[in-house]
Design a protein around this motif. Structure first.
Motif, PDB file in Angstrom:
ATOM      1  N   ALA A 199      24.377  48.115  41.625  1.00 45.26           N
ATOM      2  CA  ALA A 199      24.915  47.042  42.706  1.00 45.26           C
ATOM      3  C   ALA A 199      25.587  46.055  42.139  1.00 45.26           C
ATOM      4  CB  ALA A 199      23.377  46.506  43.228  1.00 45.26           C
ATOM      5  N   VAL A 200      26.655  45.970  43.017  1.00 34.65           N
ATOM      6  CA  VAL A 200      27.747  44.759  42.614  1.00 34.65           C
ATOM      7  C   VAL A 200      27.433  43.817  43.210  1.00 34.65           C
ATOM      8  CG1 VAL A 200      30.297  44.359  42.124  1.00 34.65           C
ATOM      9  CG2 VAL A 200      29.272  47.069  42.131  1.00 34.65           C
ATOM     10  N   VAL A 201      27.469  42.589  42.674  1.00 31.74           N
ATOM     11  CA  VAL A 201      27.052  41.416  43.050  1.00 31.74           C
ATOM     12  C   VAL A 201      28.529  40.318  42.632  1.00 31.74           C
ATOM     13  CG1 VAL A 201      25.465  39.133  42.993  1.00 31.74           C
ATOM     14  CG2 VAL A 201      24.803  41.373  42.402  1.00 31.74           C
ATOM     15  N   ASN A 202      28.942  39.739  43.913  1.00 32.19           N
ATOM     16  CA  ASN A 202      30.001  38.971  43.703  1.00 32.19           C
ATOM     17  C   ASN A 202      29.539  37.586  43.616  1.00 32.19           C
ATOM     18  OD1 ASN A 202      32.876  37.667  43.793  1.00 32.19           O
ATOM     19  ND2 ASN A 202      32.341  37.762  46.035  1.00 32.19           N
ATOM     20  N   ASP A 254      30.096  39.973  39.268  1.00 29.23           N
ATOM     21  CA  ASP A 254      31.514  39.745  39.261  1.00 29.23           C
ATOM     22  C   ASP A 254      31.565  38.279  39.236  1.00 29.23           C
ATOM     23  OD1 ASP A 254      34.124  39.411  39.147  1.00 29.23           O
ATOM     24  OD2 ASP A 254      34.554  40.629  41.068  1.00 29.23           O
ATOM     25  N   CYS A 255      31.905  37.539  38.041  1.00 29.98           N
ATOM     26  CA  CYS A 255      31.762  36.184  37.887  1.00 29.98           C
ATOM     27  C   CYS A 255      32.978  35.558  38.166  1.00 29.98           C
ATOM     28  CB  CYS A 255      31.145  35.627  36.715  1.00 29.98           C
ATOM     29  SG  CYS A 255      29.569  36.400  36.167  1.00 29.98           S
ATOM     30  N   ALA A 268      27.054  44.569  47.127  1.00 30.74           N
ATOM     31  CA  ALA A 268      25.561  44.600  47.568  1.00 30.74           C
ATOM     32  C   ALA A 268      25.326  43.171  48.045  1.00 30.74           C
ATOM     33  CB  ALA A 268      24.679  45.018  46.331  1.00 30.74           C
ATOM     34  N   VAL A 269      25.952  42.055  47.235  1.00 31.11           N
ATOM     35  CA  VAL A 269      25.433  40.819  47.449  1.00 31.11           C
ATOM     36  C   VAL A 269      26.812  39.994  47.321  1.00 31.11           C
ATOM     37  CG1 VAL A 269      24.132  38.895  46.803  1.00 31.11           C
ATOM     38  CG2 VAL A 269      23.113  41.287  46.385  1.00 31.11           C
ATOM     39  N   ASP A 270      26.939  39.042  48.357  1.00 32.86           N
ATOM     40  CA  ASP A 270      28.263  38.344  48.238  1.00 32.86           C
ATOM     41  C   ASP A 270      28.040  36.809  48.205  1.00 32.86           C
ATOM     42  OD1 ASP A 270      30.905  37.582  48.280  1.00 32.86           O
ATOM     43  OD2 ASP A 270      31.527  38.256  50.078  1.00 32.86           O
TER      44      ASP A 270
END
Length: 362
Positions: free
Chosen positions: A139-142, A208-209, A155-157
């Motif tokens: 799950a990639v979270v931006n 992704d920070c 998955a989460v923005d």
């Protein structure tokens, strides 16, 4: 491509006792939270006068969200368009308890940090594809509100909660101040992030920070967010990307070493430093030393001798000596070279392993 956003300035809560039935009062609550929040250096949360709860463990469905309200736009919400009379939006900054009702599964992931242009988003794309090819659930979270046109499946923005352009327009902030505001806003509304991450238990998380250096060296919002995730039983490793072209300039390399050291001490997570874009390093010029000198951060006195040959830096030798001494005293900084195009490319037909690039990969 527009993204629906939660009303800026508040998180959802419900009154257990009493409430307000005025549409104007709802607008006042949203407007006041923005005005209080815009005071430089201070956050004045608006607490409910009645007993309210925003815990995900509460029984009963959450109230329906009102129509979109942009920051600085005190639109009066009519009773027909707003949520029920006994409910309104408010902004609190209490600490968020561990995920309520979540399965007792320890989650793991990476917090991808680094200066702008270092390749964080490309790394997240490559790493997610690599792990999925190995059969992992990812799950990639931006977490970067300025990151638009994402190349990976998100998955989460955080853009659903707050957007940099909205903050800049409403509060008349520049991109740097606006980004700090967005991170502080996310910190104040961590229950939104918890609600998004809770259903994804069992996935490997890649965050992704934002690329603003201040967030990783001395500003407390991002560190506070990571600390709260640890209380949710989410174990993170910081992956710090640095553009490899800094190796071609000894003065810039010393600066990168200091920044990396400050980041490691401030973020307070298990830490991996990567030299990104290694496939392009030859285009930046010839290195003064072998690559292992920069990755293992060997005797930095050689860098001082190299700088002494430059007429400009000759006058700052004492300053450079003190900086080098500081880095060597901690003995924490080292780098792993990374060629994202080679490391995370699909395997060749009949080949069971992923080929390593000429510069190696992390």
């Amino acid at each position: 491509m527009g993204r629906a956003r939660t009303p800026l300035g508040a998180k959802l809560c419900r009154h257990r006792e009493g409430g307000t039935s005025s549409g104007t009062a709802i607008s006042d609550v949203v407007r006041k939270s923005v005005l209080d929040r815009s005071i430089p250096g201070r956050f004045l949360p608006l607490h409910c006068s009645a007993s309210c709860s925003s815990s995900l463990g509460d029984s009963g469905p959450l109230p329906p969200a009102p129509r979109e309200v942009h920051v600085g736009n005190p639109v009066a919400l009519s009773s027909s368009q707003a949520r029920p009379p006994a409910e309104f939006t408010c902004c609190t900054r209490g600490r968020v308890s561990p995920m309520a009702g979540a399965a007792p599964i320890t989650a793991f992931g990476q917090a991808v940090i680094g200066p702008p242009g270092s390749g964080k988003t490309t790394y997240c794309l490559g790493m997610s594809e690599f792990l999925r090819a190995l059969g992992r659930r990812v799950a990639v979270v931006n977490l970067d509100p300025a990151n638009e046109g994402l190349p990976y499946e998100c998955a989460v923005d955080v853009g659903e909660l707050v957007g940099l352009s909205d903050v800049m327009d409403a509060l008349r902030l520049g991109p740097n101040g606006g980004l700090l505001y967005c991170m502080e806003y996310l910190e104040a509304n961590l229950d939104w992030l918890r609600a998004k991450l809770d259903p994804l238990r069992g996935h490997y998380f890649i965050f992704d920070c934002p690329g603003q250096v201040e967030l990783c060296t001395h500003h407390g919002a991002l560190r506070s967010i990571f600390s709260q995730m640890a209380q949710w039983d989410l174990r993170l490793t910081a992956v710090h990307l640095v553009d490899s072209h800094y190796c071609t300039d000894p003065a810039k390399f010393i600066s990168v070493l200091c920044t990396s050291l400050a980041t490691m001490l401030h973020v307070e997570l298990p830490h991996v430093n990567l030299l990104s874009k290694m496939d392009l390093i030859e285009h930046y010029g010839k290195l003064a030393f072998n690559l292992d000198y920069y990755t293992e951060v060997l005797d930095l006195s050689y860098l001082l001798d190299h700088l002494a040959s430059d007429p400009f830096f000759r006058h700052y030798r004492q300053l450079n000596e003190k900086l080098v001494q500081l880095i060597e005293d901690y003995s924490l900084v080292s780098f792993i070279p990374l060629n994202i195009q080679s490391c995370f490319s699909p395997p060749h037909p009949g080949q069971g392993e992923y080929p390593a690039g000429p510069a190696g990969c992390g």
